[in-house]
Structures are given as C-alpha cells and as structure tokens.
Design a protein around this motif. Structure first.
Motif, PDB file in Angstrom:
ATOM      1  N   LEU A 111       0.709  -1.186   0.011  1.00  0.00           N
ATOM      2  CA  LEU A 111       0.129  -0.058  -0.153  1.00  0.00           C
ATOM      3  C   LEU A 111       0.782   1.192  -0.039  1.00  0.00           C
ATOM      4  O   LEU A 111       0.303   2.428  -0.546  1.00  0.00           O
ATOM      5  CB  LEU A 111      -1.108  -0.040   1.208  1.00  0.00           C
ATOM      6  CG  LEU A 111      -2.066  -1.153   0.998  1.00  0.00           C
ATOM      7  CD1 LEU A 111      -2.787  -1.112   2.390  1.00  0.00           C
ATOM      8  CD2 LEU A 111      -2.957  -0.891   0.201  1.00  0.00           C
ATOM      9  N   VAL A 157      -3.930   2.410   8.692  1.00  0.00           N
ATOM     10  CA  VAL A 157      -3.969   3.156   7.334  1.00  0.00           C
ATOM     11  C   VAL A 157      -4.509   4.374   7.326  1.00  0.00           C
ATOM     12  O   VAL A 157      -5.160   4.899   8.473  1.00  0.00           O
ATOM     13  CB  VAL A 157      -4.976   2.196   6.431  1.00  0.00           C
ATOM     14  CG1 VAL A 157      -4.065   0.921   6.135  1.00  0.00           C
ATOM     15  CG2 VAL A 157      -6.215   2.021   7.095  1.00  0.00           C
ATOM     16  N   ARG A 210      -0.140   5.856   2.641  1.00  0.00           N
ATOM     17  CA  ARG A 210      -1.301   5.303   2.809  1.00  0.00           C
ATOM     18  C   ARG A 210      -1.292   4.521   4.302  1.00  0.00           C
ATOM     19  O   ARG A 210      -2.420   3.992   4.858  1.00  0.00           O
ATOM     20  CB  ARG A 210      -1.919   4.602   1.731  1.00  0.00           C
ATOM     21  CG  ARG A 210      -2.040   5.396   0.668  1.00  0.00           C
ATOM     22  CD  ARG A 210      -2.406   4.382  -0.834  1.00  0.00           C
ATOM     23  NE  ARG A 210      -3.686   3.801  -0.517  1.00  0.00           N
ATOM     24  CZ  ARG A 210      -4.195   2.793  -1.309  1.00  0.00           C
ATOM     25  NH1 ARG A 210      -3.515   2.249  -2.417  1.00  0.00           N
ATOM     26  NH2 ARG A 210      -5.167   2.079  -1.108  1.00  0.00           N
ATOM     27  N   SER A 238      -7.954   1.750   1.743  1.00  0.00           N
ATOM     28  CA  SER A 238      -6.927   1.078   2.269  1.00  0.00           C
ATOM     29  C   SER A 238      -7.263  -0.143   3.176  1.00  0.00           C
ATOM     30  O   SER A 238      -6.772  -1.088   3.224  1.00  0.00           O
ATOM     31  CB  SER A 238      -5.544   1.739   2.551  1.00  0.00           C
ATOM     32  OG  SER A 238      -5.315   2.588   1.660  1.00  0.00           O
TER      33      SER A 238
END
Length: 437
Positions: A37, A57, A41, A62
C-alpha cells in the motif's frame, strides 16, 4: 547465567558439526501489506493480543484492502511519511544526550523520551521543537538513565569493558560472535576469564555510534552447539533463523548479568542519544536489562531478532531496553547465522549423531543441543565449574566474622534475583509449551 553458546569454540584440527542455511522468518504478515500500500497510505503494523496483524491506514479504501487480505485495519490521522518527517526534524535538532524517540504505531504518535540527566533547559528546547512539528509528537520524562549496557559482567571481557556474547555467525570461511558495537572498538581482544588467560577472539569489525553491532572473530571455529544460546539452569534455545521484530511481539532476552527475561516489542526504528553517541534503527522493548547484558541475544520462537544495545532501568524495577536488529547487522557485515543442519528425522530418514568437540577451556561450555525443536529448550552442559563466590564469602577460614553480615546480604540479593529469574524461566516454558505443543 552465561551465554555459553556463543562462546563455544574448539581446538584446531577438530571437525565441526554440520551447518545449514539460516531460515528467513516473517514475524508479521502485515509487513507485506504495508509495503504493497505504501508509506503515504499506511502508518505501520503490529500484532494484537491475539497475535493477529493490525495495519494502520489513512483511508477507508486502504482499510478495505487490508481486511480483504485477512488482517485488521485501523484508520489513523498521520501516515508513515508524516511520522518519519517528524523523526527527521528531531534528528536535525541539537543533540541532547539522554533522549530517545520512537514511532508508536498503535497510538499513531512519535514518542520523545528524556531521562533524568536531561536539564530543564534542554527539555524546554526539545518541547518547543516537538510543538513545532505537531500534536502527534508526545513528550515523556522517564526515570533512570539511557546508557549502554556494558561493565560489571561476564562472559566476554576486555580492557574496554565486559559484555555478553550474542549469536554465532560465519562468512563461510571464519566464525564470529555477533555482539554490540559499543562493547569495544576494532582490535579489542576478548577473554573468557578475569585473568586474561582464555582468549575468545578479537573484534574485527565494530559499528558504533550510528549502529550498534560488532564481530568478534574466533581464533578457530565456533564449534558444536554454536546454534544454541544459553538461558540458564543448564538449558539453551536452538536458533533456527532470523527475523524482523514486530510491534506487539513477545520476546526473550538472555544476558550474562541478569539472565533470562521477557517482554514486548513496543516500537521499531527507535533513535537513542547515548552519552557516547546517537544510534538509530533500534528495536524498543519492555524487556529489562542491566550493565553487562550488552550484546546478549534477543529471540522469539527460536528466531534471532536482535542484540542488546542499551536502555534505562533494571531487572528489579523494570525498564526500557533497545536492541540492534539482527537482520540489518547480518546484511551490513556480510555474514549469516550459524544454525544446525536439518536432521535426517526431519527429512524422513534415520538420524545420525555427530560427535561434539571438547571445549577449548574449562570455562567454555560444551553444548549438547540434542534433537530439540525450534524454540524449545535443550540441555547445555558445562565443565570445570569453580567454587562459587557465595561459598568463598561464607568460609570462616577466609574472612572475619564481620564480613558474614555482608555475605548474608549478598546471599539475600542473589536469592531474590534467582526467584525472579525462575519466574521468567517458567513464563518462558509456559509460552513455548503452548506454542510448540
């Protein structure tokens, strides 16, 4: 308790036990999600009380991806990029010995600590710097002092101080002890006794400050049982690989001063401003340590995670201890852990026992790892045990009656330490019996 496993050596000409490649272990599956990710994020990952990975996150999209992958998601306000920017600002400020900071993934904050040696003026200046970064920087005063854990211990001693041996490693040609860099500079000669008669080896590569690891090269080979670290009571833990520590992970540390203790990883990539210099990239834990435990091994489930660097507090009142990550040290030094070759039983065949070489001196333990599974305890036998300090102190032929009072106090202190160590060893046994069956 002495980390005899990392000190085991053999006379020239004897054959060593078979060796295999160290296993690379992923301690937190959430790390792969963080990498996928990205740091804009996400804001770190940890293990919850049930051992399930949690990923911080910054958005719901996400979070959905994390849940779909089978992990728990926690939406936070600040990304890893913001947390790292904060630590970079702290690092660029004037250095204040006695301070440390770490990214606390679970609270989504950067925690700045100052020990008892930091003056009110320095604390105010540091607080102003933190306030300029943002409200997600938390300031804390801590008791005790942040110090490297050298002095007053065995088993490896030099003119520069006393430390604990960590893990045995090799470059394929020579064998070494991986220990703390602050224990001594390149060229330091290490011994297994106070009389400097039983030479262990010489430091050939030392990194401190900046990092905190070093290599002590054996004169010969590490010998049989080099994959075992001692935990006291004649037992040792077989090390089968290395891994990266995970926040929330339960870990164990063994040292020559305070023995075996356990705790939890509370932070990664910590920076500590020791009086001797600044060290970054450390593992922060709740495990206690004391002077002389420096360089000792930290592990979990038979997986090598770190070597003891320093911290505050002691094993009576508790404290914070920082560790140099093993994988980072292995990579920079170009060495690998020494582990036992897989047994024939594990491959479906008949096992064959290899003869263990005799120890090179009476103070270095000959190890008998047996057929223990990873993470379980295995016998460690020693030879040539000398008369104990307690028996010498209480011998009326050697001391006057007045010193018996002192001896009694020492006995009470040792007894207290023993019972505490017994509690930690029982906790260790309970933990691993549940883990390995």
């Amino acid at each position: 308790m002495v980390t005899q496993a990392a000190m085991a050596s053999e006379p020239p000409g004897t054959s060593t036990a078979a060796r295999g490649a160290a296993e690379a272990v992923v301690t937190n599956p959430g790390t792969a999600l963080v990498k996928k990710l990205g740091t804009a994020r996400t804001a770190g990952t940890w293990l919850n009380s049930a051992g399930r990975p949690v990923v911080a996150v910054t958005d719901e999209g996400s979070a959905a991806a994390v849940r779909q992958a089978g992990a728990e998601a926690k939406v936070v306000s600040h990304s890893m990029n913001e947390l790292k920017s904060a630590t970079a600002t702290l690092r660029s400020a004037p250095r204040v010995p006695g301070t440390a900071w770490v990214m606390d993934y679970r609270s989504n904050q950067v925690v700045v600590q100052a020990d008892s040696t930091v003056s009110a003026g320095d604390w105010s200046q540091l607080t102003r710097t933190a306030s300029g970064i943002g409200s997600f920087v938390r300031m804390e005063r801590t008791t005790g002092k942040f110090t490297t854990r050298i002095n007053g211990a065995q088993p490896i001693l030099s003119t520069g101080g006393r430390c604990s041996a960590g893990f045995n490693v090799t470059n394929g040609s020579n064998d070494f002890i991986l220990t703390a860099g602050h224990c001594g500079p390149t060229g330091s000669t290490w011994f297994a006794d106070n009389q400097a008669e039983q030479q262990v080896g010489q430091t050939v590569n030392s990194n401190f400050p900046g990092s905190d690891f070093s290599l002590v090269q054996y004169a010969g080979k590490a010998g049989a049982g080099a994959d075992v670290v001692a935990i006291g009571n004649g037992n040792g833990v077989r090390i089968t690989g290395s891994g990266d520590a995970a926040v929330g992970q339960r870990v164990f540390r063994s040292g020559s001063t305070s023995g075996l203790h356990d705790g939890e990883v509370t932070g990664l990539d910590a920076t500590v401003n020791y009086p001797e210099g600044t060290v970054g990239g450390l593992i922060e834990t709740t495990v206690c340590a004391e002077p002389g435990d420096s360089g000792g091994p930290m592990f979990s489930d038979g997986i090598a995670l770190g070597v003891t660097s320093g911290g505050s507090g002691d094993c009576t009142t508790g404290g914070t201890t920082f560790f140099q990550p093993v994988n980072r040290a292995l990579s920079q030094l170009g060495v690998q852990l020494i582990v036992a070759a897989p047994s024939a039983d594990a491959q479906g065949g008949a096992s064959t026992a290899s003869a263990a070489p005799a120890p090179s001196s009476s103070s270095q333990g000959a190890l008998s790892p047996g057929t223990a599974s990873p993470g379980t305890t295995t016998p460690v036998t020693s030879t040539g045990v000398s008369e104990t300090l307690a028996s010498r102190l209480t011998d009326p032929r050697n001391i006057g009656p007045g010193l018996l009072v002192i001896a009694g106090s020492i006995f009470a202190l040792v007894a207290t330490r023993y019972f505490r160590a017994e509690q930690d060893r029982k906790a260790y046994q309970r933990y691993y019996s549940a883990t390995w069956g």
